[in-house]
Design a protein around this motif. Sequence first.
Motif, mmCIF file in Angstrom:
data_model
loop_
_atom_site.group_PDB
_atom_site.id
_atom_site.type_symbol
_atom_site.label_atom_id
_atom_site.label_comp_id
_atom_site.label_asym_id
_atom_site.label_seq_id
_atom_site.Cartn_x
_atom_site.Cartn_y
_atom_site.Cartn_z
ATOM 1 N N ASP A 1 32.083 113.023 19.735
ATOM 2 C CA ASP A 1 31.931 113.469 18.355
ATOM 3 C C ASP A 1 30.462 113.544 17.953
ATOM 4 O OD1 ASP A 1 34.613 113.752 18.007
ATOM 5 O OD2 ASP A 1 34.924 111.843 16.996
ATOM 6 N N GLU A 2 29.666 112.590 18.424
ATOM 7 C CA GLU A 2 28.237 112.611 18.100
ATOM 8 C C GLU A 2 27.531 113.782 18.784
ATOM 9 O OE1 GLU A 2 26.752 108.128 17.303
ATOM 10 O OE2 GLU A 2 27.645 108.443 19.283
ATOM 11 N N SER A 3 27.956 114.121 19.995
ATOM 12 C CA SER A 3 27.369 115.288 20.661
ATOM 13 C C SER A 3 27.720 116.572 19.916
ATOM 14 C CB SER A 3 27.848 115.360 22.114
ATOM 15 O OG SER A 3 29.251 115.615 22.183
ATOM 16 N N ILE A 4 28.917 116.614 19.311
ATOM 17 C CA ILE A 4 29.283 117.765 18.484
ATOM 18 C C ILE A 4 28.427 117.803 17.229
ATOM 19 C CG2 ILE A 4 31.142 118.806 17.126
ATOM 20 C CD1 ILE A 4 31.438 119.176 20.121
ATOM 21 N N THR A 5 28.093 116.626 16.677
ATOM 22 C CA THR A 5 27.165 116.579 15.543
ATOM 23 C C THR A 5 25.834 117.209 15.918
ATOM 24 O OG1 THR A 5 28.166 114.574 14.619
ATOM 25 C CG2 THR A 5 25.907 115.048 13.976
ATOM 26 N N SER A 6 25.314 116.876 17.095
ATOM 27 C CA SER A 6 24.048 117.469 17.544
ATOM 28 C C SER A 6 24.186 118.973 17.743
ATOM 29 C CB SER A 6 23.588 116.806 18.847
ATOM 30 O OG SER A 6 23.254 115.456 18.634
ATOM 31 N N LEU A 7 25.347 119.419 18.229
ATOM 32 C CA LEU A 7 25.582 120.854 18.379
ATOM 33 C C LEU A 7 25.544 121.548 17.020
ATOM 34 C CD1 LEU A 7 26.376 123.288 20.177
ATOM 35 C CD2 LEU A 7 28.778 122.651 19.782
ATOM 36 N N TYR B 1 21.080 122.924 22.879
ATOM 37 C CA TYR B 1 22.224 122.624 22.016
ATOM 38 C C TYR B 1 22.204 121.228 21.394
ATOM 39 C CZ TYR B 1 24.062 126.740 24.392
ATOM 40 O OH TYR B 1 24.232 128.008 24.896
ATOM 41 N N GLN B 2 21.176 120.440 21.673
ATOM 42 C CA GLN B 2 21.131 119.092 21.118
ATOM 43 C C GLN B 2 19.881 118.838 20.271
ATOM 44 O OE1 GLN B 2 23.848 116.445 22.037
ATOM 45 N NE2 GLN B 2 24.588 118.537 22.008
ATOM 46 N N GLN B 3 19.206 119.912 19.848
ATOM 47 C CA GLN B 3 18.053 119.771 18.983
ATOM 48 C C GLN B 3 17.854 121.040 18.171
ATOM 49 O OE1 GLN B 3 14.255 119.603 21.207
ATOM 50 N NE2 GLN B 3 15.438 120.012 23.051
ATOM 51 N N ILE B 4 16.886 121.001 17.264
ATOM 52 C CA ILE B 4 16.634 122.136 16.380
ATOM 53 C C ILE B 4 16.107 123.321 17.179
ATOM 54 C CG2 ILE B 4 15.298 122.947 14.412
ATOM 55 C CD1 ILE B 4 17.333 120.927 13.593
ATOM 56 N N ASN B 5 16.638 124.519 16.871
ATOM 57 C CA ASN B 5 16.165 125.752 17.487
ATOM 58 C C ASN B 5 15.623 126.681 16.411
ATOM 59 O OD1 ASN B 5 17.161 125.800 20.522
ATOM 60 N ND2 ASN B 5 18.793 124.874 19.307
#
Length: 302
Positions: free
Chosen positions: A43-49, A78-82
């Motif tokens: 779920d936290e990885s989806i938050t980062s997405l 996919y885990q930081q600002i783009n």
Amino acid sequence: MNTKSIQNGRLHRISLKFLIVVILITGIWFRFTNLDRKVYSFDESITSLRISGYTWTEMVQQDFQGKTISVADLQRKYQQINREKTWWDTVKGLATEEPQLSPLYFILARFWVYLFGPQVGTVRSLSALISLLVFPSIYWLCWELFRSASVGWMAVTIVAVSPFHVLYAQEARPYMMFAVLVLLSNAILLRALAKPSKRIALPNSPATSKLSKAVWFIYALALTLGLYCSLLFFLVILAHGIYVILKENCRFGKTLITYLVTNCRDSTNSFCSLDLGLTGERAQNRSNSRLTPPFPVFHIFT
């Protein structure tokens, strides 16, 4: 004898205050320690997405094409600002793929990551910081309910070292924001319904009328933030409505009218947002039926 009793009473109060401070500091330490060492959940990885602005469908279409992809490449994209994605892409991603989630926390988390970086500890620190607002919120609620500082401090100490609260304070999800807004909305409603004699201003004075309007406005703001934090906040509004009706003895008076007007406005705005999200989800499912599974209604409660 009386002097000794007074001294014992003072010593007891000092010891109790010291114990409260120690428990409070311990609870704060629990919330911020080892934030970057615990397993980053799905779920936290989806938050980062969501923070990155990309959607699950875009990730599958662009990178799951039979090519070898390194973990570093996935994290970087996919885990930081783009730069090619904005906060509005975060909102659209939620509307199309997870309309059961309200966008307030994810927008705030995006700006938090933009300012302080995408590290695991940094992302989780937002929830830990928000969880500190639980302390004054629950103290205020206890004061409105019992008019007792002792009860308020007892509640604060229990919450400070509660394993449940500590656990969710370290997750990059909107749980703590939801808890804070539930507590605040309850306290504000009790303050709005309080008799004029419990307020600082004189009963039936212009100052009291302005204060009452200000409290109701703050309550409306709390409801709006709650609904944009989680759709489950509708249950809180329902409970508030039942409480107000019972407190007013089912009389259609000024207080009940004010409450209904406040809630109708906020509920209408949120229903419009929910409808846009579900419409977007249906459109996305039609165009990407093989990539995006249908949205079950019961997921609104997960």
